[in-house]
Write an enzyme that holds these catalytic residues in place. Sequence first.
Site, PDB file in Angstrom:
ATOM      1  N   SER A 144      34.250  38.779  41.032  1.00 43.51           N
ATOM      2  CA  SER A 144      35.819  38.913  41.929  1.00 43.51           C
ATOM      3  C   SER A 144      35.461  40.281  42.681  1.00 43.51           C
ATOM      4  O   SER A 144      35.561  41.433  41.915  1.00 43.51           O
ATOM      5  CB  SER A 144      36.844  38.985  40.791  1.00 43.51           C
ATOM      6  OG  SER A 144      36.856  37.697  40.158  1.00 43.51           O
TER       7      SER A 144
ATOM      8  N   LYS B 262      41.442  33.868  44.942  1.00 42.93           N
ATOM      9  CA  LYS B 262      41.200  34.685  43.331  1.00 42.93           C
ATOM     10  C   LYS B 262      42.009  35.814  43.571  1.00 42.93           C
ATOM     11  O   LYS B 262      42.657  36.210  42.556  1.00 42.93           O
ATOM     12  CB  LYS B 262      39.727  35.277  43.352  1.00 42.93           C
ATOM     13  CG  LYS B 262      39.423  35.980  42.026  1.00 42.93           C
ATOM     14  CD  LYS B 262      39.697  35.158  40.840  1.00 42.93           C
ATOM     15  CE  LYS B 262      39.804  35.826  39.457  1.00 42.93           C
ATOM     16  NZ  LYS B 262      38.345  36.033  39.041  1.00 42.93           N
TER      17      LYS B 262
ATOM     18  N   LYS C  20      41.267  46.385  38.619  1.00 38.64           N
ATOM     19  CA  LYS C  20      40.432  46.423  39.965  1.00 38.64           C
ATOM     20  C   LYS C  20      40.945  45.424  40.702  1.00 38.64           C
ATOM     21  O   LYS C  20      41.387  45.519  42.000  1.00 38.64           O
ATOM     22  CB  LYS C  20      38.999  46.138  39.505  1.00 38.64           C
ATOM     23  CG  LYS C  20      37.950  46.081  40.671  1.00 38.64           C
ATOM     24  CD  LYS C  20      37.759  44.382  40.929  1.00 38.64           C
ATOM     25  CE  LYS C  20      36.970  43.955  39.659  1.00 38.64           C
ATOM     26  NZ  LYS C  20      36.849  42.407  40.011  1.00 38.64           N
TER      27      LYS C  20
END
Length: 298
Positions: free
Chosen positions: A100, A175, A243
């Site tokens: 990701s 995502k 993140k």
Amino acid sequence: MSNNLPKVAWIGLGIMGSPMSENLIKAGYDVTGFTLEQDKLDRLAAAGGKAVKSIAEAVGDADVIVTMVPASPQVEAINYGPDGILENARSGALIVDMSSITPQTSIDLAKNAEEKGIRVIDAPVSGGEAGAIEAVLSIMVGGEQADFDEAKPLLEALGKTIVLCGPHGSGQTVKAANQLIVAVNIQACAEAVVFLEKSGVDLTAALDVLNGGLAGSTVLTRKKDNFLNRDFKPGFRIDLHHKDMGIVTDAARTVGAALPVGAVVAQLVASLRAQGDGGLDHSALLRAVERLSGNQVA
């Protein structure tokens, strides 16, 4: 092993990567793996894979190279440079990056790989450790249709919902949206848990009935026991969700999309991390709500 299946190199054997690679082995794939931790390499070998000591050794004769590492810097580190994937994979190989990362990192990787005759799709996943173990992940893909079609049988050994979302970087964009929804959902569940407990309600009964109605969600199903038992063993760490919230807030700013609730939850994730809870599961957002509500948190 069946000779009809592509040879797979797997780079990155963490919480998600280890069970995912093992599911490929169970599906009959010949899997050669590399990661930095020896115990993870030992686990791969015990599952029937081949553990090697370098990226170059892993990818040299692979048809498909699956990568699953924490963030954009790690994706760049494993792909670029003399010891990286692009310099050591054969022309015609297909990289399936399941990390990701930022959409731009995926776009740049595809462009640089094309110059080497190597194809790339970005294929991040949702479903957490449980979804990885059970091979029921949702996989959102960016790239060319032909490359998606080639990778799909392999991806079907890892997940249940597998969708080509658009060109390179599109999987990462979807995502990012996924992580926004998950974080807001966990935060709402955490607030509900504290509210219910402070009101003296039977929490187990309350969560059961809530999960049977419109308030129900995969998040609540997967994380209910974490909330009830205060068990925050990481399935997906706060550090990684921090993140991801940075990725979605930056990407939203770029396209001019307002994320008022998402921005608040991003700050709550950041504050939990700053308090030393970055290594815990993201369901530990409950700890932040408890602190704000005056509860003692161990």
